[in-house]
Design an enzyme around this catalytic site. Sequence first.
Site, PDB file in Angstrom:
ATOM      1  N   HIS A 208       0.833  -1.194   0.060  1.00 13.64           N
ATOM      2  CA  HIS A 208      -0.120  -0.121   0.046  1.00 13.64           C
ATOM      3  C   HIS A 208       0.821   1.146   0.091  1.00 13.64           C
ATOM      4  O   HIS A 208       1.183   1.910   0.971  1.00 13.64           O
ATOM      5  CB  HIS A 208      -0.875  -0.130   1.208  1.00 13.64           C
ATOM      6  CG  HIS A 208      -2.042   1.117   1.551  1.00 13.64           C
ATOM      7  ND1 HIS A 208      -2.997   1.021   1.925  1.00 13.64           N
ATOM      8  CD2 HIS A 208      -1.906   2.295   0.629  1.00 13.64           C
ATOM      9  CE1 HIS A 208      -3.790   2.018   1.835  1.00 13.64           C
ATOM     10  NE2 HIS A 208      -3.062   2.763   1.144  1.00 13.64           N
TER      11      HIS A 208
ATOM     12  N   GLU B  97      -2.709  -1.618  -3.225  1.00 12.39           N
ATOM     13  CA  GLU B  97      -3.545  -0.742  -2.593  1.00 12.39           C
ATOM     14  C   GLU B  97      -3.269   0.820  -2.517  1.00 12.39           C
ATOM     15  O   GLU B  97      -1.979   1.254  -2.622  1.00 12.39           O
ATOM     16  CB  GLU B  97      -3.806  -1.018  -1.184  1.00 12.39           C
ATOM     17  CG  GLU B  97      -4.093  -2.468  -0.933  1.00 12.39           C
ATOM     18  CD  GLU B  97      -4.399  -2.935   0.430  1.00 12.39           C
ATOM     19  OE1 GLU B  97      -5.021  -3.787   0.825  1.00 12.39           O
ATOM     20  OE2 GLU B  97      -3.659  -2.152   1.352  1.00 12.39           O
TER      21      GLU B  97
ATOM     22  N   HIS C 103      -8.011  -6.535   6.934  1.00  7.28           N
ATOM     23  CA  HIS C 103      -7.899  -5.734   8.115  1.00  7.28           C
ATOM     24  C   HIS C 103      -8.072  -6.206   9.540  1.00  7.28           C
ATOM     25  O   HIS C 103      -9.189  -6.618   9.788  1.00  7.28           O
ATOM     26  CB  HIS C 103      -8.494  -4.399   8.140  1.00  7.28           C
ATOM     27  CG  HIS C 103      -7.695  -3.101   8.512  1.00  7.28           C
ATOM     28  ND1 HIS C 103      -7.088  -2.290   7.864  1.00  7.28           N
ATOM     29  CD2 HIS C 103      -7.775  -2.808   9.867  1.00  7.28           C
ATOM     30  CE1 HIS C 103      -6.541  -1.477   8.630  1.00  7.28           C
ATOM     31  NE2 HIS C 103      -6.793  -1.758   9.779  1.00  7.28           N
TER      32      HIS C 103
END
EC number: 2.6.99.2
Length: 247
Positions: free
Chosen positions: A43, A72, A200
């Site tokens: 990310h 991401e 997550h």
Amino acid sequence: MTLLSVNLNKIAVLRNSRGGDEPSLARAAHTCIEAGCGGITVHPRPDQRHIRPDDVRVLAQLLRGRVEYNLEGNPFAPPRGDYPGLLALAQEVRPTQITLVPDGDGQLTSDHGFDLVRDAERLAPLVAAFRELGCRVSLFVDAGTVQFEPAVRIGAQRIEIYTGPYAHAFASGHVDSELARCVETARRAQQAGLAVNAGHDLSQANLGTFKAAIPGLAEVSIGHALIGEALYDGLATTVRRYRQILD
């Protein structure tokens, strides 16, 4: 079969805390692949707090032809310094999947998803641009989201359910309500023709319950818990344990 994509952000955090090149993202990725993961997630952020643009490029070369590459990021974040923007990075490395996330510099970590009804029109040209590159596009959404026609209309192919609240509820011993929200969101997305990812705060403790509740779960992206557990048991062993849960 649910694909395990290992998020390497925390490896980069550790490296950046000291400077230099250790621990090596490339070695970590290779270890995870050899242990059986099906993908690697990173990310990159404009503030480069962990993954840097050059990391994205190096990993693209390492992963090509081996496992999926999931990039991401916030598609609306403008270029800054060495960070060229998410679309520009995707144009360079052509990841398997782009997961679009509405995060900002002030967030310690991603903590909410898109409002698809409100955000679809802004996302539409970006989804089209990523798909033109050959990337599969996934949109980060909150558990409890049930309206997916806007996502389908703009060309998204997957959603990723934000599982932070589920993980916190699991740890507290009161998981039923949050799990039900995830299940309903997955069901409604699949009915609309979207595949379902999740990520997550998923861990070895809570992943099995989540996986069992959502038939057809396409992918989980796991970083923080997995890297933390690997400090005690080793990276390869930890990845293999996650694969056993998913299998």
